[in-house]
Design an enzyme around this catalytic site. Structure first.
Site, PDB file in Angstrom:
ATOM      1  N   SER A 232      -6.236  -1.132  -3.434  1.00  0.00           N
ATOM      2  CA  SER A 232      -4.881  -0.827  -2.969  1.00  0.00           C
ATOM      3  C   SER A 232      -4.799   0.296  -1.949  1.00  0.00           C
ATOM      4  O   SER A 232      -3.839   0.363  -1.189  1.00  0.00           O
ATOM      5  CB  SER A 232      -3.958  -0.522  -4.149  1.00  0.00           C
TER       6      SER A 232
ATOM      7  N   LYS B   3      -1.906   6.235  -5.239  1.00  0.00           N
ATOM      8  CA  LYS B   3      -0.985   5.709  -4.226  1.00  0.00           C
ATOM      9  C   LYS B   3      -0.530   6.834  -3.304  1.00  0.00           C
ATOM     10  O   LYS B   3      -0.671   8.012  -3.597  1.00  0.00           O
ATOM     11  CB  LYS B   3       0.266   5.097  -4.880  1.00  0.00           C
TER      12      LYS B   3
END
Length: 161
Positions: free
Chosen positions: A42, A85
């Site tokens: 990610s 993230k």
């Protein structure tokens, strides 16, 4: 002949040292910073799977996270998992995602997205994330050594190497 009192004292001193340094290590890793192994695609290309990053825990506790920071947080879907993230929105920000979608980040929350938009489960899936779930802010990538680098708070970063 072995003096049991002397042996007992030495054992007690050793156990005391182990406990003391164990407490220091625990407090350092819990409240100051630690190393995290990132798994999954990610955050590619900024952070690849199995990269090790150094994080600090002071900035999130002081609520000083900025847009563009890379953070480690507990997953809103599974609190036993940690996610890595980038902060794309702070409280009050309007965040656009997709072609027609947008959300306003509520007070006490942040909007987190992976740099690899096509292969990331993030706030586009589970919505804004409570700031209390943020565990640390990434400072630098330390492994592999050839890719070692400091992270900046550039929102426009997914940079390569």
């Amino acid at each position: 002949m072995v003096n049991l009192k002397t042996v007992g004292t030495k054992i007690f001193v050793v156990i005391g040292c182990v406990v003391k340094y164990g407490c220091i290590a625990h407090c350092t890793l819990e409240f100051v910073g630690d190393f995290v192994v990132c798994v999954g695609p990610s955050m590619e290309p900024t952070i690849e799977s199995q990269n090790i990053i150094l994080t600090e825990h002071i900035t999130p506790r002081l609520r000083k996270i900025k847009k563009g920071d890379i953070v480690i947080a507990k997953s809103p879907n599974n609190p036993r998992l940690l996610i890595c993230k980038r902060v794309m929105g702070l409280p009050g920000d309007r965040v656009k995602w997709g072609l027609l979608n947008s959300d306003v980040v509520p007070r006490g929350y942040v909007w987190l997205q992976g740099d690899n938009n096509s292969n990331s489960t993030d706030s586009r899936d589970y919505g804004p994330v409570p700031q209390g779930l943020i565990r640390g802010r990434a400072i630098c990538k330390v492994w592999p050594p050839r890719d070692m680098r400091l992270f900046t708070s550039s929102v426009n970063e997914p940079s390569g190497r």
